[in-house]
Design a protein around this motif. Structure first.
Motif, short mmCIF file in Angstrom:
data_model
loop_
_atom_site.label_atom_id
_atom_site.label_comp_id
_atom_site.label_asym_id
_atom_site.label_seq_id
_atom_site.Cartn_x
_atom_site.Cartn_y
_atom_site.Cartn_z
N GLN A 89 0.84 -1.21 0.00
CA GLN A 89 0.00 0.00 0.00
C GLN A 89 0.87 1.25 0.00
O GLN A 89 0.58 2.22 -0.70
N GLY A 90 1.95 1.23 0.76
CA GLY A 90 2.86 2.36 0.79
C GLY A 90 3.51 2.60 -0.56
O GLY A 90 3.66 3.75 -0.99
N ALA A 91 3.89 1.52 -1.23
CA ALA A 91 4.50 1.65 -2.56
C ALA A 91 3.50 2.22 -3.55
O ALA A 91 3.86 3.04 -4.41
N LEU A 92 2.24 1.81 -3.46
CA LEU A 92 1.21 2.36 -4.34
C LEU A 92 1.02 3.85 -4.09
O LEU A 92 0.85 4.63 -5.03
N GLU A 93 1.06 4.27 -2.84
CA GLU A 93 0.92 5.69 -2.52
C GLU A 93 2.10 6.49 -3.07
O GLU A 93 1.91 7.59 -3.60
N VAL A 94 3.30 5.94 -2.98
CA VAL A 94 4.48 6.61 -3.55
C VAL A 94 4.32 6.71 -5.06
O VAL A 94 4.57 7.76 -5.66
N LEU A 95 3.89 5.63 -5.69
CA LEU A 95 3.72 5.63 -7.14
C LEU A 95 2.65 6.62 -7.58
O LEU A 95 2.82 7.34 -8.56
N HIS A 96 1.55 6.70 -6.83
CA HIS A 96 0.50 7.67 -7.15
C HIS A 96 1.03 9.10 -7.06
O HIS A 96 0.77 9.92 -7.94
N ALA A 97 1.77 9.38 -6.00
CA ALA A 97 2.33 10.73 -5.84
C ALA A 97 3.34 11.03 -6.94
O ALA A 97 3.38 12.15 -7.47
N LEU A 98 4.13 10.04 -7.30
CA LEU A 98 5.13 10.23 -8.36
C LEU A 98 4.46 10.47 -9.72
O LEU A 98 4.88 11.34 -10.48
N LEU A 99 3.41 9.72 -10.00
CA LEU A 99 2.70 9.91 -11.27
C LEU A 99 1.99 11.26 -11.31
O LEU A 99 1.92 11.89 -12.37
N LEU A 100 1.49 11.72 -10.17
CA LEU A 100 0.88 13.05 -10.12
C LEU A 100 1.93 14.11 -10.44
O LEU A 100 1.67 15.05 -11.20
N THR A 101 3.13 13.95 -9.89
CA THR A 101 4.21 14.88 -10.19
C THR A 101 4.53 14.86 -11.68
O THR A 101 4.71 15.91 -12.30
N LEU A 102 4.55 13.68 -12.26
CA LEU A 102 4.82 13.55 -13.69
C LEU A 102 3.75 14.24 -14.52
O LEU A 102 4.05 14.92 -15.51
N ILE A 103 2.50 14.11 -14.13
CA ILE A 103 1.40 14.78 -14.84
C ILE A 103 1.59 16.30 -14.78
O ILE A 103 1.47 16.99 -15.81
N LEU A 104 1.92 16.81 -13.62
CA LEU A 104 2.14 18.25 -13.48
C LEU A 104 3.30 18.73 -14.35
O LEU A 104 3.22 19.77 -15.00
N VAL A 105 4.38 17.95 -14.40
CA VAL A 105 5.54 18.32 -15.20
C VAL A 105 5.20 18.29 -16.69
O VAL A 105 5.63 19.16 -17.45
N GLU A 106 4.41 17.33 -17.13
CA GLU A 106 4.02 17.26 -18.53
C GLU A 106 3.15 18.46 -18.93
O GLU A 106 3.31 19.01 -20.01
N ILE A 107 2.26 18.85 -18.05
CA ILE A 107 1.43 20.03 -18.34
C ILE A 107 2.31 21.28 -18.34
O ILE A 107 2.15 22.16 -19.19
N LEU A 108 3.26 21.35 -17.41
CA LEU A 108 4.20 22.47 -17.39
C LEU A 108 5.03 22.50 -18.67
O LEU A 108 5.31 23.57 -19.21
N GLU A 109 5.39 21.33 -19.19
CA GLU A 109 6.14 21.26 -20.45
C GLU A 109 5.32 21.86 -21.60
O GLU A 109 5.87 22.50 -22.49
N THR A 110 4.02 21.66 -21.57
CA THR A 110 3.16 22.26 -22.59
C THR A 110 3.24 23.79 -22.54
O THR A 110 3.35 24.45 -23.57
#
Length: 147
Positions: free
Chosen positions: A56-77
């Motif tokens: 469960q902890g690993a899933l939470e880390v992965l969710h937070a990491l993917l959210l960061t990636l989404i924000l960075v991709e939108i920032l790249e736009t």
């Protein structure tokens, strides 16, 4: 009487300046959100070390990491807009695929309807096809602009 063309010629630079300001504010907000999200990833990783349920902890880390990636991709736009004066669609599509992958990760934790799972997988397929197709077009346009 002043012709309407005069107003149009003077309005375009003002509107362009306002657009640039809005994009700049969005870029600043996304940068702050991405940094806060990255900080959350670090906190989640520290919490993972002390977690009793590591999956469960690993899933939470992965969710937070993917959210960061989404924000960075939108920032790249937004940053691509400043570089090229064009809105690139590919980073937005990549952010969409990343968001759908986050949903897929939830499927292992929560109960979902098969139709919902199928629609999410179909969305990933459509977004992936769009990335390939539009990515080719954007690369060709970039090549033509440079050449």
């Amino acid at each position: 009487m002043i012709p309407s063309r005069y107003y149009a010629e003077n309005a375009v630079p003002v509107i362009s300046w306002v657009t640039q300001c809005i994009y700049l504010l969005i870029a600043v907000a996304l940068s702050v959100l991405a940094l806060v999200s990255l900080y959350d990833v670090l906190l989640q990783m520290v919490a993972l070390i002390h977690a009793e349920d590591t999956m469960q902890g690993a899933l939470e880390v992965l969710h937070a990491l993917l959210l960061t990636l989404i924000l960075v991709e939108i920032l790249e736009t937004v940053t691509a807009y400043f570089r090229t004066k064009k809105v690139l669609v590919t980073p937005i599509l990549i952010a969409g695929v990343t968001a759908m992958v986050r949903r897929v990760l939830i499927f292992g934790v929560e109960v979902h309807e098969p139709a919902e799972i199928g629609m999410t997988l179909a969305a990933i397929l459509v977004l992936t096809i769009a990335i390939v197709y539009i990515g080719k077009q954007e690369r060709q346009e970039t090549y033509l602009d440079v050449g």
